[in-house]
Design a protein around this motif. Sequence first.
Motif, short mmCIF file in Angstrom:
data_model
loop_
_atom_site.label_atom_id
_atom_site.label_comp_id
_atom_site.label_asym_id
_atom_site.label_seq_id
_atom_site.Cartn_x
_atom_site.Cartn_y
_atom_site.Cartn_z
N ILE A 186 0.84 -1.21 0.00
CA ILE A 186 0.00 0.00 0.00
C ILE A 186 0.87 1.25 0.00
O ILE A 186 0.62 2.19 -0.77
N LEU A 187 1.89 1.26 0.85
CA LEU A 187 2.78 2.42 0.90
C LEU A 187 3.52 2.60 -0.42
O LEU A 187 3.72 3.73 -0.88
N GLY A 188 3.92 1.49 -1.04
CA GLY A 188 4.61 1.57 -2.33
C GLY A 188 3.74 2.21 -3.40
O GLY A 188 4.22 3.04 -4.19
N VAL A 189 2.46 1.85 -3.43
CA VAL A 189 1.53 2.43 -4.39
C VAL A 189 1.35 3.93 -4.14
O VAL A 189 1.39 4.75 -5.06
N ILE A 190 1.17 4.29 -2.87
CA ILE A 190 1.00 5.71 -2.52
C ILE A 190 2.27 6.49 -2.84
O ILE A 190 2.21 7.60 -3.40
N ALA A 191 3.42 5.93 -2.49
CA ALA A 191 4.70 6.60 -2.75
C ALA A 191 4.90 6.84 -4.23
O ALA A 191 5.37 7.91 -4.64
N SER A 192 4.54 5.86 -5.06
CA SER A 192 4.68 6.03 -6.50
C SER A 192 3.76 7.12 -7.03
O SER A 192 4.15 7.92 -7.90
N PHE A 193 2.55 7.15 -6.51
CA PHE A 193 1.58 8.17 -6.93
C PHE A 193 2.10 9.57 -6.65
O PHE A 193 2.10 10.44 -7.53
N VAL A 194 2.58 9.80 -5.42
CA VAL A 194 3.07 11.15 -5.08
C VAL A 194 4.40 11.45 -5.76
O VAL A 194 4.71 12.62 -6.04
N ALA A 195 5.20 10.41 -6.02
CA ALA A 195 6.46 10.62 -6.74
C ALA A 195 6.19 11.19 -8.12
O ALA A 195 6.89 12.11 -8.59
N GLN A 196 5.16 10.67 -8.77
CA GLN A 196 4.81 11.16 -10.11
C GLN A 196 4.19 12.55 -10.06
O GLN A 196 4.38 13.35 -10.97
N ILE A 197 3.48 12.84 -8.97
CA ILE A 197 2.99 14.21 -8.78
C ILE A 197 4.17 15.17 -8.66
O ILE A 197 4.17 16.26 -9.26
N GLY A 198 5.19 14.77 -7.89
CA GLY A 198 6.37 15.60 -7.73
C GLY A 198 7.09 15.82 -9.04
O GLY A 198 7.53 16.95 -9.34
N ASP A 199 7.21 14.78 -9.84
CA ASP A 199 7.87 14.88 -11.14
C ASP A 199 7.11 15.83 -12.06
O ASP A 199 7.70 16.70 -12.71
N LEU A 200 5.81 15.66 -12.12
CA LEU A 200 4.99 16.51 -13.00
C LEU A 200 4.95 17.96 -12.52
O LEU A 200 4.94 18.89 -13.33
N THR A 201 4.94 18.15 -11.21
CA THR A 201 4.95 19.51 -10.67
C THR A 201 6.23 20.23 -11.04
O THR A 201 6.21 21.41 -11.44
N ALA A 202 7.37 19.54 -10.93
CA ALA A 202 8.65 20.13 -11.32
C ALA A 202 8.64 20.47 -12.81
O ALA A 202 9.14 21.53 -13.22
N SER A 203 8.06 19.59 -13.62
CA SER A 203 7.97 19.85 -15.07
C SER A 203 7.10 21.07 -15.35
O SER A 203 7.41 21.87 -16.23
N LEU A 204 6.02 21.21 -14.59
CA LEU A 204 5.13 22.36 -14.76
C LEU A 204 5.85 23.66 -14.42
O LEU A 204 5.73 24.66 -15.15
N ILE A 205 6.59 23.65 -13.32
CA ILE A 205 7.35 24.85 -12.93
C ILE A 205 8.34 25.23 -14.02
O ILE A 205 8.47 26.41 -14.40
#
Length: 277
Positions: free
Chosen positions: A214-233
């Motif tokens: 469960i933690l692995g799934v959540i961690a991956s989800f937020v990791a991709q949010i972080g990646d996309l947020t950096a790309s947006l900036i």
Amino acid sequence: MKPSLKMRVLTAAVGVPVIVLILLAPTWVMLCTVILCSLIGIYEFYDAVNMKKEVPLLCLFGFLGTVILPLCAFLLPKQILTCAYGYLVILFLAMLGSNRKIMITDVAMLIISLIYIPFMLSHLLFIRRLDFGNILVWLVFLGAFMTDSCAFFAGKLFGKHKLCPNISPKKTIEGAVGGVIGCGLGFLLFAFIINTFISAYIGGAEMSYMLMFILGVIASFVAQIGDLTASLIKRQFGIKDFGKMFPGHGGMLDRCDSIIMVAPVVFIFAAQISLFI
């Protein structure tokens, strides 16, 4: 192998052993590493958003806050609140004394940068202070790197549907799903290794496979949010990478964009729900 991919692999081959050594080292080594990485990251951020040129004095306060924030991991909550209040008063005094050269929007950008980089990275230190923290802290890097690698290869092999074409044209839905599945399986493998080879040395405690997945799934989800947020900036400010520190990977923020988001999630999850049974 393409030159860009080859450069990424070579950089990872050098970086991964360094990370392993840091994770195995005493806590003060991680503290110094978090401060150093935060300083580099916030320098890149200020350069990207033009704060270095427009409000250089405020950037100095930003560097000061970047050094102070990781140290707060070793303070009591009331001490942290006192430091935060005092720091905010100093920022407001700087704004009042700047003859309207420092705007409230500049102060807001500064505060966002401190939350986004040093505060988020400081969760590595918060994790380290938890029970079994020297083991749990590995999950931050496992979550970020497994998501990145699995999403990359899943996207190459199966990617057909664009995920966020206006932000990151190369990312696909299939790649994102592959990153989540790969990260979840990576956490299961990590739990298996701990339970098989390490458990006897930590009093027989074992990691829960269900909670780890469960933690692995959540961690991956937020990791991709972080990646996309950096790309947006980066798109908003018209830059390709935050820096050139890591060949094939970009700057410190390009490499840490996922870690920045995963560290708080691992801490929050592990602090509320014990991963060991």
